[in-house]
Design an enzyme around this catalytic site. Structure first.
Site, PDB file in Angstrom:
ATOM      1  N   LYS A  79      -6.796  -5.423   7.278  1.00  0.00           N
ATOM      2  CA  LYS A  79      -6.471  -5.223   5.872  1.00  0.00           C
ATOM      3  C   LYS A  79      -6.978  -6.427   5.085  1.00  0.00           C
ATOM      4  O   LYS A  79      -6.894  -7.557   5.571  1.00  0.00           O
ATOM      5  CB  LYS A  79      -4.951  -5.085   5.754  1.00  0.00           C
ATOM      6  CG  LYS A  79      -4.427  -4.742   4.381  1.00  0.00           C
ATOM      7  CD  LYS A  79      -2.918  -4.544   4.445  1.00  0.00           C
ATOM      8  CE  LYS A  79      -2.332  -4.127   3.114  1.00  0.00           C
ATOM      9  NZ  LYS A  79      -0.884  -3.861   3.212  1.00  0.00           N
ATOM     10  N   SER A 154       0.602   0.404   1.138  1.00  0.00           N
ATOM     11  CA  SER A 154      -0.637  -0.201   0.723  1.00  0.00           C
ATOM     12  C   SER A 154      -1.696  -0.299   1.828  1.00  0.00           C
ATOM     13  O   SER A 154      -2.873  -0.383   1.512  1.00  0.00           O
ATOM     14  CB  SER A 154      -0.363  -1.593   0.177  1.00  0.00           C
ATOM     15  OG  SER A 154       0.158  -2.432   1.187  1.00  0.00           O
ATOM     16  N   SER A 178       4.522  -0.303   3.856  1.00  0.00           N
ATOM     17  CA  SER A 178       3.061  -0.280   3.724  1.00  0.00           C
ATOM     18  C   SER A 178       2.270  -0.072   5.017  1.00  0.00           C
ATOM     19  O   SER A 178       1.066   0.153   4.964  1.00  0.00           O
ATOM     20  CB  SER A 178       2.567  -1.558   3.049  1.00  0.00           C
ATOM     21  OG  SER A 178       2.796  -1.493   1.665  1.00  0.00           O
TER      22      SER A 178
END
Lengths: 488, 125
Positions: A79, A154, A178
């Site tokens: 990420k 996310s 997330s």
């Protein structure tokens, strides 16, 4: 079968038996990225040259003998909030769009030592604030099961990349759901760890009392292999307790779940939730029963306040963490010329931050400002104690708690963007876990009539990751939901 | 923009159902401007107007915490149980010593001019 569709344990075996090289594996992932990225936008940065170099180096080591880590030579995605030395790290923000960190996060250092091949950095909501990746400065990522839908957020880019075989595994972060919500929406396995189990050093902070880092993987065995490399105390992160790190694969071989006590919180099976999601999760619970578990209904009475607690604590901590983005130490210079330092701050932050970040900074600044602190932040911290107490009481009666991960399958891109509260409701089943600091495993347990994945969440007490992975692994041996792939 | 699905709405009402006595926080334009100043956030007129409505909505939503009796409840600031984590206050210079990064490389991340390993910023007044 394409090499990119392998799990870590399958790829590691193929590498060991010299049936495939790290370079072939890496090239196949890169080919997959080239083919699918125009549709998915799961990556912000693809580090092709670096990946090929690392793969060749890995092959040279493998030629000399068997490396220690099963992650050796396996291509992964991170990420875009993990600082990677020399590789741009943006947090999906205009503030950091050109930021190249001069150091690695602790987790990155550990994975590099284990032999990771870094394919690139994946899309996320800006500074991980969102549930869809739609707040990304680089445009939204898309769900490989239906590109009109969000992959969740996310960590949506990481989840989409794993589900679409654009990598073998990925890391994500989970502050309010997330890792778990995108794992549910993309039909893969994600582990939200106990707060403090994995070092946060070098990972761009969102809400410091809630942030965790964890694996996004194709099955529970892979999640365990990743945990073996990243868990543990770090001198650079003072919130990592010195709790011994077990071998997370040790529990996976269990034949059944005899003796396991599973709790179903009645507050998580709510009126208005999607009927297919409810049916799939109840079917999964029946499966756990068949595997030997005893199931009982429990109550987490403060559940309905979890989200309100979260949406005070989170923006407050976000506003404090975002204070460092002043356009001075890192980031881009604002376009507008300033007459003094104050105006420079206004320009740098006003130009750099997106809408959702501004909203959270404003809410947090308000909640923490003189005269309001007791009414909002302190009050939320007190209710946090009660939410946490609910879980502590429940774990006196049961070993794990099972809930749906989300009340519905992935929503259409744009469907929630006009109303911030509607987007915040995405986190309704996941936030209390962060507030409490306990671990939770998200794993696929069904496919809807519209061919979208459905997920369940297995929550355990602090540091019970081995138990959660055992439950997940036994369930995954008995079912094949985790093997379903999107047709893309 | 698609309308809220029935399910979304029902979830919304589920969450607000116990919240009968909403006090309806309404922020003034001046309050929004003051918070933006505290946060050093440059906002346009349009953003100020939008946040006036949206921030009020979020504050309304979290008002429901007032329904919960928290007399004699201690606040939870963190969940690790750790206190006073100490380390030696020692400057580390190389990666072998465990240093995070070269100081010059860290300073070089700045978009502003560098002089003698320091970042040159705008005047304060």
């Amino acid at each position: 079968m394409n090499p990119s569709s392998l799990t870590i344990h399958e790829a590691a075996q193929a590498l060991r038996e010299k049936k495939i090289s790290s370079l072939e594996l890496t090239k196949d992932c890169l080919a997959r990225i080239k083919k699918l990225e125009p549709k998915l936008n799961a990556y912000i940065t693809v580090a092709e040259e670096l990946a090929l170099k690392q793969a060749k180096e890995a092959d040279a080591v493998i030629a000399k003998g068997v490396p220690k880590s099963p992650l050796f030579g396996i291509p992964a995605a991170l990420k875009d909030v993990f600082c990677t030395n020399g590789v741009r790290t943006t947090a999906s923000s205009g503030v950091l769009k050109e930021f190249v960190p001069p150091y690695d996060a602790t987790t990155v250092k550990k994975l590099k030592k284990a032999g990771m091949v870094l394919l690139g950095k994946t899309n996320t909501d800006e500074f991980t604030c969102g549930a869809s990746t739609e707040t990304s400065f680089f445009g939204t990522a898309r769900n490989p099961w239906n590109t009109e839908c969000t992959p969740g957020g996310s960590s949506g880019g990481s989840a989409a990349a794993v589900a679409a075989d654009e990598c073998i595994y990925a890391l994500g972060t989970d502050t309010g759901g997330s890792i778990r919500q995108p794992a549910a929406y993309c039909g893969i396995t994600g582990l939200k760890v106990t707060y403090g189990r994995v070092s946060r050093f070098g990972v761009i902070s969102m809400a410091s009392s809630l942030d965790t880092i964890g694996p996004i993987a194709k099955d529970c065995e892979d999640a365990a292999l990743i945990m073996n490399e990243i868990a543990g105390r770090d001198a650079n992160d003072s919130t990592t307790p010195d709790v011994p790190v077990p071998d997370y694969t040790a529990t996976l071989g269990a034949k059944d779940l005899k003796g396991l006590k599973v709790g179903l919180p009645k507050e998580y099976f709510i009126k208005g939730m999607d009927s297919e999601v409810e049916a799939s999760v109840r079917a999964a619970v029946s499966q756990l029963k068949k595997l030997g578990a005893a199931v009982k209904e429990i109550s987490l009475p403060h559940s309905k306040y979890g989200l309100a607690v979260y949406y005070v604590l989170c923006p407050s901590e976000v506003s404090a963490n975002m204070a460092r983005y002043d356009g001075i130490r890192y980031g881009s210079k604002p376009a507008k010329e300033a007459k003094d330092l104050y105006e420079y701050y206004l320009n740098a932050r006003g130009e750099g931050f997106g809408d959702e970040m501004k909203r959270r900074i404003m809410i947090g600044t308000y909640a923490l400002s003189a005269g309001y602190y007791d009414a909002y932040y302190l009050k939320a911290q007190k209710v946090r104690t009660l939410v946490k107490g609910d879980f502590e009481n429940a774990f006196k009666e049961v070993d794990v708690i099972v809930t749906p991960t989300t009340p519905d399958t992935a929503f259409k891109i744009g469907a929630n963007s006009a109303d911030p509260i509607k987007m915040y409701l995405e986190d309704i089943f996941t936030v209390s876990v962060n507030i409490t600091g306990v671990p939770a495993l998200a794993l696929p347990c069904g496919i809807s009539g519209k061919n979208m994945p459905i997920g369940m969440q297995v929550i355990g007490p602090q540091f019970a990751e081995p138990l959660l992975l055992k439950v997940g692994a036994v369930y995954q041996r008995a079912t094949d939901w985790h093997k379903k792939k999107p047709k893309i | 923009m698609p309308l809220a699905s029935g399910y979304m709405l029902s979830r919304y009402f589920y969450l607000c159902s116990s919240n009968a006595k909403l006090s309806h926080v309404k922020l003034t334009k001046e309050q929004v401007q003051h918070v933006a100043k505290l946060a050093r956030l440059g906002l346009s007129e349009a953003e100020i107007a939008k946040f006036q409505t949206q921030l009020s909505g979020i504050l309304d939503y979290v008002e429901q915490l007032n329904e919960v009796n928290t007399d004699n409840v201690a606040p939870t600031a963190q969940v690790t149980g750790l206190t006073n984590v100490m380390r030696e206050d020692k400057v580390l210079h190389s990666d072998k010593q465990g240093s995070l990064a070269d100081p010059a490389a860290l300073v070089a991340c700045s978009p502003l001019p560098i002089e003698k390993n320091q970042i040159k910023v705008k005047n304060v007044f």
